[in-house]
Write a protein that holds these residues in place. Structure first.
Motif, PDB file in Angstrom:
ATOM      1  N   GLN A  58      -3.121   5.206   3.596  1.00  0.00           N
ATOM      2  CA  GLN A  58      -3.089   5.066   2.139  1.00  0.00           C
ATOM      3  C   GLN A  58      -3.110   6.020   1.131  1.00  0.00           C
ATOM      4  OE1 GLN A  58      -4.449   0.908   1.204  1.00  0.00           O
ATOM      5  NE2 GLN A  58      -3.796   1.137  -1.018  1.00  0.00           N
ATOM      6  N   ASN A 113      -2.728  -3.307   9.139  1.00  0.00           N
ATOM      7  CA  ASN A 113      -1.895  -2.659   8.050  1.00  0.00           C
ATOM      8  C   ASN A 113      -0.910  -1.417   8.752  1.00  0.00           C
ATOM      9  OD1 ASN A 113      -2.750  -3.877   5.453  1.00  0.00           O
ATOM     10  ND2 ASN A 113      -4.753  -3.401   6.655  1.00  0.00           N
ATOM     11  N   ASN A 163     -11.747   0.068  -1.669  1.00  0.00           N
ATOM     12  CA  ASN A 163     -11.003   0.204  -2.771  1.00  0.00           C
ATOM     13  C   ASN A 163     -11.230   1.712  -3.447  1.00  0.00           C
ATOM     14  OD1 ASN A 163      -8.532  -1.243  -2.547  1.00  0.00           O
ATOM     15  ND2 ASN A 163      -9.927  -2.993  -2.682  1.00  0.00           N
ATOM     16  N   ARG A 173       0.827  -0.994  -0.019  1.00  0.00           N
ATOM     17  CA  ARG A 173       0.162   0.081   0.010  1.00  0.00           C
ATOM     18  C   ARG A 173       0.786   1.449   0.046  1.00  0.00           C
ATOM     19  NH1 ARG A 173      -5.221  -1.441   1.211  1.00  0.00           N
ATOM     20  NH2 ARG A 173      -5.455  -3.757   2.282  1.00  0.00           N
ATOM     21  N   TYR A 175      -1.717   1.381  -5.036  1.00  0.00           N
ATOM     22  CA  TYR A 175      -0.759   0.276  -4.841  1.00  0.00           C
ATOM     23  C   TYR A 175       0.368   0.479  -5.377  1.00  0.00           C
ATOM     24  CZ  TYR A 175      -5.057  -1.812  -2.543  1.00  0.00           C
ATOM     25  OH  TYR A 175      -5.988  -2.049  -2.050  1.00  0.00           O
TER      26      TYR A 175
END
Length: 524
Positions: free
Chosen positions: A172, A193, A206, A130, A224
């Motif tokens: 992210q 994460n 996402n 990520r 990503y």
């Protein structure tokens, strides 16, 4: 039927994106405010929409105004995300069961770290991680990572702003765009994460793919990266005679009894074909098309590009601008009425006529009978190529045979992606996928005989055939003849723009004969 009578009915337009179309309409309204009510009076006035909310996709219970609900920022997000997910699940199931033969087999791809060809998630995911960014929640900005420092006490990220220490949210990349542009999203810390992530319905989300800045490639999606270098797949050589480009056209919308789910079912086959072709090394551009008959005895055909060659498929974007009743029955109807009004004034500045933006949507077939859509499309292809340089169509293809209309060709309100008719609809979708790919494959393959034989082996045991060899032969020959048609001399200089140029006629006849002979020889 391809003849002068049909040619005289035609009105062709073209836009290189839906954004260009909507922007031109918006500018015209701003400059001609006194005409707006007249443009909308036939079917898309505010009162029409408010009085028939389900037909137009208007939500009377929303806190947003009618204008806000049909703004570009709203219609870019598909109105039924669960339906879209159901469609994508069906899409995956169909792809697993398709027998495509070697010509569309991604296993034949080579891999490279150079950004050419198609990004392969399966290879990239082996080293996937990520990407991280830092977000200033107070000022609602993403901070350049070069400015980020770490606290001496707990290593919390911060930066100095006007002499003050401002702590940052480690997240992210893409999280703040998803939070801003996607519905019902909450950003929470993920212990697994060890950074903040967007969540929806209790799961990491996402993103909705909202187009923030298309030119810069900025969308509301998580970003990503991969430590695996070889992630782009390509064919070293596509082979003799193969064009690397295909233009796929999708007729947007449907008749009065058709809803968003029916429209999405109609258009899903073309999405699948585009995905398969891109992964097989063929670059695809997708157009939405408004194609309809009007009570003024006109056939209007207006394409607008939705996906560029080599660009990753954004299913949410494609669904929004081909299959959502909001865009179709409000934004697109209003756009067509405006574009046609502009053309009317260009021909006659004093005209008080306001042409219709709505009419009878063409599918190719209706109640088992062929309509004028495919014949008009043949003339449209000539119209584009006969005016190269004056029609601002940026197509990269040089083979008119690879301009292809896709989608279910005889749509009804029973064509659904959910409920009791689901299996029947997905079978129709599968057959349409094969119909397009069988035709494209015969044009692109290096070995027509082998490709035709693979189709025969796939089809021959289907119980729908009583005489498999002859019926499959007829099916394949029909694909060639339907798509490689010539438009003859129409006997009117004004209609010459729709005709097949004389020097092309022989080439089309030879190509058609060669392919028909290959079919006959292979299936003797």
């Amino acid at each position: 039927m391809i003849n002068a009578t049909l040619a005289r009915k035609l009105e062709f337009y073209f836009y290189n994106s839906q954004r260009d179309l909507l922007k031109e309409v918006e500018d015209y309204w701003l400059n001609n405010p006194s005409e707006v009510d007249s443009i909308n009076r036939y079917s898309t006035s505010d009162n029409n929409i408010i009085n028939n909310p389900s037909f137009y996709g208007y939500d009377p219970n929303s806190t947003k105004s009618l204008q806000e609900q049909f703004s570009y920022d709203e219609i870019k997000i598909f109105s039924d995300l669960q339906l879209l997910q159901d469609a994508l699940d069906g899409f995956s199931d169909i792809k697993k069961k398709l027998d495509l033969g070697g010509d569309f087999d991604s296993a034949r791809m080579k891999f490279t770290s150079l950004p050419k060809g198609v990004f392969n998630f399966g290879v990239a995911s082996k080293g996937l991680f990520r990407k991280v960014e830092y977000f200033d929640e107070t000022n609602q900005v993403v901070v350049d990572s070069n400015l980020v420092l770490q606290s001496e006490i707990n290593n919390a990220p911060y930066y100095n702003l006007k002499g003050n220490r401002v702590y940052l949210r480690k997240q992210q990349k893409g999280t703040s765009l998803i939070e801003k542009y996607c519905k019902d999203v909450k950003v929470n810390y993920s212990d697994v994460n060890q950074l903040h992530l967007p969540f929806k319905d209790g799961k990491i989300y996402n993103g909705c793919g909202f187009e923030v800045d298309k030119e810069k490639g900025i969308y509301a999606k998580l970003k990503y990266a991969t430590t695996t270098k070889k992630v782009y797949m390509y064919r070293e050589k596509l082979g003799g005679g193969i064009s690397p480009f295909v233009d796929l056209y999708i007729v947007t919308g449907g008749l009065a009894g058709i809803n968003t789910e029916n429209m999405l079912a109609k258009n899903l086959p073309t999405f699948i074909v585009a995905d398969i072709l891109e992964k097989a090394g063929v670059k695809v551009r997708i157009y939405g098309v408004r194609g309809y008959d009007t009570t003024e005895d006109k056939l209007v055909f207006l394409p607008f590009a939705l996906k560029e060659y080599g660009e990753t498929l954004d299913f949410g974007n494609l669904a929004s601008f081909t299959s959502d009743v909001r865009f179709f029955r409000v934004n697109l109807w209003r756009s067509l009425a405006t574009v046609r009004r502009m053309a009317e004034k260009a021909n006659n500045p004093n005209s008080s006529r306001y042409p219709y933006g709505y009419g009878t949507t063409l599918y190719g077939f209706s109640e088992g009978k062929r309509d004028d859509l495919y014949d008009a499309f043949q003339m449209y292809k000539n119209w584009v190529f006969n005016q190269k340089g004056s029609v601002k169509n940026t197509t990269k293809i040089n083979d008119k045979g690879l301009m292809i209309l896709g989608g279910l060709r005889n749509l009804s309100d029973s064509d659904r992606l959910t409920g009791v008719n689901k299996a029947q609809t997905f079978q129709k979708i599968k057959e349409e996928v094969y119909r397009i790919l069988d035709y494209v494959g015969m044009l692109l393959t290096n070995n027509p005989s082998k490709f035709i034989q693979s189709i025969y082996l796939r089809e021959k045991d289907d119980p729908k055939y009583t005489n498999p060899k002859q019926e499959i032969k007829n099916y394949l020959s029909g694909l060639i003849r339907d798509n490689l048609q010539k438009v003859p001399n129409l006997g009117d200089p004004k209609l010459k723009v729709y005709e097949t140029p004389t020097d092309e006629v022989l080439r089309i006849e030879e190509r058609t004969d060669d392919l028909i002979k290959a079919i006959e020889k292979t299936l003797r």
